[in-house]
Write a protein that holds these residues in place. Structure first.
Motif, PDB file in Angstrom:
ATOM      1  N   ALA A 315      38.291  13.281  77.387  1.00 50.59           N
ATOM      2  CA  ALA A 315      38.518  14.724  77.477  1.00 50.59           C
ATOM      3  C   ALA A 315      37.584  15.438  78.453  1.00 50.59           C
ATOM      4  O   ALA A 315      38.014  16.357  79.154  1.00 50.59           O
ATOM      5  N   PRO A 316      36.299  15.082  78.537  1.00 46.89           N
ATOM      6  CA  PRO A 316      35.427  15.811  79.476  1.00 46.89           C
ATOM      7  C   PRO A 316      35.925  15.782  80.913  1.00 46.89           C
ATOM      8  O   PRO A 316      35.825  16.785  81.627  1.00 46.89           O
ATOM      9  N   GLN A 317      36.491  14.653  81.364  1.00 51.84           N
ATOM     10  CA  GLN A 317      37.015  14.579  82.720  1.00 51.84           C
ATOM     11  C   GLN A 317      38.239  15.477  82.873  1.00 51.84           C
ATOM     12  O   GLN A 317      38.399  16.174  83.881  1.00 51.84           O
ATOM     13  N   HIS A 318      39.111  15.459  81.865  1.00 52.03           N
ATOM     14  CA  HIS A 318      40.275  16.341  81.897  1.00 52.03           C
ATOM     15  C   HIS A 318      39.840  17.807  81.922  1.00 52.03           C
ATOM     16  O   HIS A 318      40.401  18.619  82.651  1.00 52.03           O
ATOM     17  N   PHE A 319      38.822  18.128  81.116  1.00 52.36           N
ATOM     18  CA  PHE A 319      38.404  19.516  81.039  1.00 52.36           C
ATOM     19  C   PHE A 319      37.720  19.961  82.331  1.00 52.36           C
ATOM     20  O   PHE A 319      37.839  21.123  82.735  1.00 52.36           O
ATOM     21  N   GLU A 320      37.025  19.069  82.982  1.00 49.70           N
ATOM     22  CA  GLU A 320      36.407  19.416  84.274  1.00 49.70           C
ATOM     23  C   GLU A 320      37.479  19.828  85.282  1.00 49.70           C
ATOM     24  O   GLU A 320      37.322  20.808  86.018  1.00 49.70           O
ATOM     25  N   THR A 321      38.594  19.085  85.300  1.00 48.14           N
ATOM     26  CA  THR A 321      39.714  19.446  86.172  1.00 48.14           C
ATOM     27  C   THR A 321      40.308  20.788  85.761  1.00 48.14           C
ATOM     28  O   THR A 321      40.588  21.655  86.598  1.00 48.14           O
ATOM     29  N   LEU A 322      40.497  20.954  84.448  1.00 48.56           N
ATOM     30  CA  LEU A 322      41.050  22.210  83.935  1.00 48.56           C
ATOM     31  C   LEU A 322      40.143  23.390  84.265  1.00 48.56           C
ATOM     32  O   LEU A 322      40.609  24.447  84.681  1.00 48.56           O
ATOM     33  N   LYS A 323      38.834  23.213  84.088  1.00 50.68           N
ATOM     34  CA  LYS A 323      37.896  24.313  84.360  1.00 50.68           C
ATOM     35  C   LYS A 323      37.985  24.738  85.818  1.00 50.68           C
ATOM     36  O   LYS A 323      37.891  25.932  86.145  1.00 50.68           O
ATOM     37  N   GLY A 324      38.176  23.789  86.717  1.00 51.76           N
ATOM     38  CA  GLY A 324      38.350  24.142  88.124  1.00 51.76           C
ATOM     39  C   GLY A 324      39.572  25.021  88.327  1.00 51.76           C
ATOM     40  O   GLY A 324      39.546  25.987  89.095  1.00 51.76           O
ATOM     41  N   LEU A 325      40.672  24.704  87.613  1.00 51.65           N
ATOM     42  CA  LEU A 325      41.880  25.513  87.708  1.00 51.65           C
ATOM     43  C   LEU A 325      41.648  26.904  87.118  1.00 51.65           C
ATOM     44  O   LEU A 325      42.030  27.923  87.711  1.00 51.65           O
ATOM     45  N   LEU A 326      41.011  26.975  85.948  1.00 51.06           N
ATOM     46  CA  LEU A 326      40.738  28.262  85.318  1.00 51.06           C
ATOM     47  C   LEU A 326      39.880  29.144  86.215  1.00 51.06           C
ATOM     48  O   LEU A 326      40.115  30.357  86.335  1.00 51.06           O
ATOM     49  N   ASP A 327      38.881  28.553  86.851  1.00 57.60           N
ATOM     50  CA  ASP A 327      38.016  29.318  87.753  1.00 57.60           C
ATOM     51  C   ASP A 327      38.806  29.859  88.943  1.00 57.60           C
ATOM     52  O   ASP A 327      38.606  31.004  89.375  1.00 57.60           O
ATOM     53  N   ALA A 328      39.714  29.030  89.461  1.00 57.60           N
ATOM     54  CA  ALA A 328      40.526  29.478  90.600  1.00 57.60           C
ATOM     55  C   ALA A 328      41.459  30.608  90.187  1.00 57.60           C
ATOM     56  O   ALA A 328      41.633  31.595  90.919  1.00 57.60           O
ATOM     57  N   VAL A 329      42.068  30.492  89.010  1.00 57.46           N
ATOM     58  CA  VAL A 329      42.930  31.560  88.499  1.00 57.46           C
ATOM     59  C   VAL A 329      42.120  32.837  88.290  1.00 57.46           C
ATOM     60  O   VAL A 329      42.562  33.942  88.617  1.00 57.46           O
ATOM     61  N   ASN A 330      40.920  32.687  87.753  1.00 56.93           N
ATOM     62  CA  ASN A 330      40.041  33.834  87.537  1.00 56.93           C
ATOM     63  C   ASN A 330      39.706  34.525  88.858  1.00 56.93           C
ATOM     64  O   ASN A 330      39.667  35.748  88.945  1.00 56.93           O
ATOM     65  N   ASP A 331      39.437  33.733  89.880  1.00 53.56           N
ATOM     66  CA  ASP A 331      39.135  34.312  91.199  1.00 53.56           C
ATOM     67  C   ASP A 331      40.328  35.100  91.738  1.00 53.56           C
ATOM     68  O   ASP A 331      40.169  36.159  92.349  1.00 53.56           O
ATOM     69  N   GLU A 332      41.536  34.572  91.527  1.00 53.22           N
ATOM     70  CA  GLU A 332      42.730  35.301  91.958  1.00 53.22           C
ATOM     71  C   GLU A 332      42.867  36.616  91.191  1.00 53.22           C
ATOM     72  O   GLU A 332      43.190  37.667  91.771  1.00 53.22           O
TER      73      GLU A 332
END
Length: 375
Positions: A315-332
């Protein structure tokens, strides 16, 4: 109606049915006077979120927050309970703690008055030489605090019903996911150049997804296939069915409790006034908003995992990928909401008609309007 009275403008704005509704008047975002009314009648009289209860694991773990200008400490006391109290020393009124951390006792950085974790005064250097001094009367004022489904909820209002009473319908919608069991894995603080309501409204509607999030998640959205149901007295919501393109968006493979659509439904809950939650069978993320003047908002941004995934070694590897997506969405979202704030400064800024997908915004506006004082 006095056109220079933002509260009156807002009340007139929401006095029409949703089918004829327009966005909130510019004045309710830009007016210092209206923000003062919000602080007094919305933030000082609501349950506000300080984050997840599992952020405070051990006695002495603390965090700080501000409610309508009032500095607050939230901590685990020696008995392991959640407690909130004033963050102002009873001597010369210094702020006691900042940020978050761990303490054995609360010591004022100015004159070293020291308080126990229950807020009682432990010691005050040399004050025994003042015959009128009464240590027992100098404890920190207590503030109401509750653990609601894993969220730390705090209010200055001594008479407000408990969160579970005002938000009972949340259980009917998402109780099957047991939100209180999710495990926080990150907590950050941000500061954006926009009004707090612009960001709250942005979370509540998905009309902006295809354009604002064109670089991330917007391409999978079909506006004509989306609906926004009516919300409830204390919150609004909508939900989305997701596929397995994001590994954590659907229930864990070993989970046998969730069935059918429950396994891939994502919920978006806007708990009034300022707790915004995205909840999936695999992960969650949230925003807690605090206004900092009309044109700035302080944001607590956090998230984590369903316990099934928290126990999964991958899960930590999956969440690291997810966190990158969440951060990008947040920036948008930051770009979009800051542009809205900038546009509101224009003399030609006029609110337009709402889409059928912006029903939550209308309900949010009505909720705020109902809390404004009447002349």
């Amino acid at each position: 109606m006095n056109i220079h009275d933002p509260a009156a403008e807002l009340k007139a704005n929401v006095a029409v049915p949703f089918e004829a509704a327009r966005a909130m008047p510019v004045s309710v975002y830009t007016s210092e006077d209206f923000l003062a009314l919000e602080q007094e009648h919305v933030f000082a009289k609501s349950w506000l979120c300080a984050g997840r209860a599992d952020a405070l694991k051990e006695p002495g773990d603390y965090l700080t927050m501000e409610i309508a200008g009032e500095p607050v400490i939230v901590l685990r006391d020696r008995d392991g309970g959640l407690r909130a109290m004033s963050n102002v020393c009873r001597h010369r009124m210094s702020i006691l703690l900042e940020g978050r951390g761990h303490v054995r006792a609360i010591t004022c950085p100015y004159h070293a008055w020291t308080y126990n974790l229950d807020g009682s005064l432990r010691g005050a250097p040399a004050m025994d030489m003042n015959q009128s001094f009464c240590k027992e009367a100098m404890g920190l004022p207590q503030i109401r605090c509750a653990d609601w489904k894993g969220w730390i909820m705090v209010t200055l209002d001594p008479d407000l019903p408990e969160p579970g009473e005002g938000l009972a319908e949340v259980d009917d919608l998402v109780g099957y996911l047991r939100m209180e069991d999710y495990v926080e894995t990150f907590r950050e603080e941000h500061h954006w150049n926009t009004n707090w309501k612009i960001l709250a409204e942005n979370f509540m509607e998905s009309y902006h997804l295809p354009m604002c999030h064109g670089g991330t998640i917007g391409g999978a959205v079909d506006l004509r296939q989306m609906t926004c149901p009516e919300g409830f007295a204390g919150f609004n919501f909508h939900h989305i069915q997701k596929d397995d393109s994001i590994a954590l968006s659907i229930a864990h493979k070993d989970n046998t409790e969730l069935q059918g659509d429950e396994r891939n439904r994502t919920w978006l809950l806007a708990i009034y006034p300022s707790l915004l939650i995205t909840l999936t069978p695999g992960y969650f993320w949230y925003l807690c908003l605090t206004p900092d003047g009309p044109g700035h908002v302080k944001i607590l941004y956090g998230g984590g995992l369903h316990p099934d995934f928290a126990r999964d070694a991958e899960a930590p590897q999956h969440f690291e990928t997810l966190k990158g997506l969440l951060d990008a969405v947040n920036d948008e979202d930051r770009g979009c909401t800051e542009r809205v704030w900038k546009g509101m400064q224009a003399r030609n800024a006029v609110p337009g008609a709402l889409s059928h997908l912006e029903r939550p915004n209308y309900e949010f506006a009505r909720w705020i309007a109902a809390r404004m004082p009447t002349e």
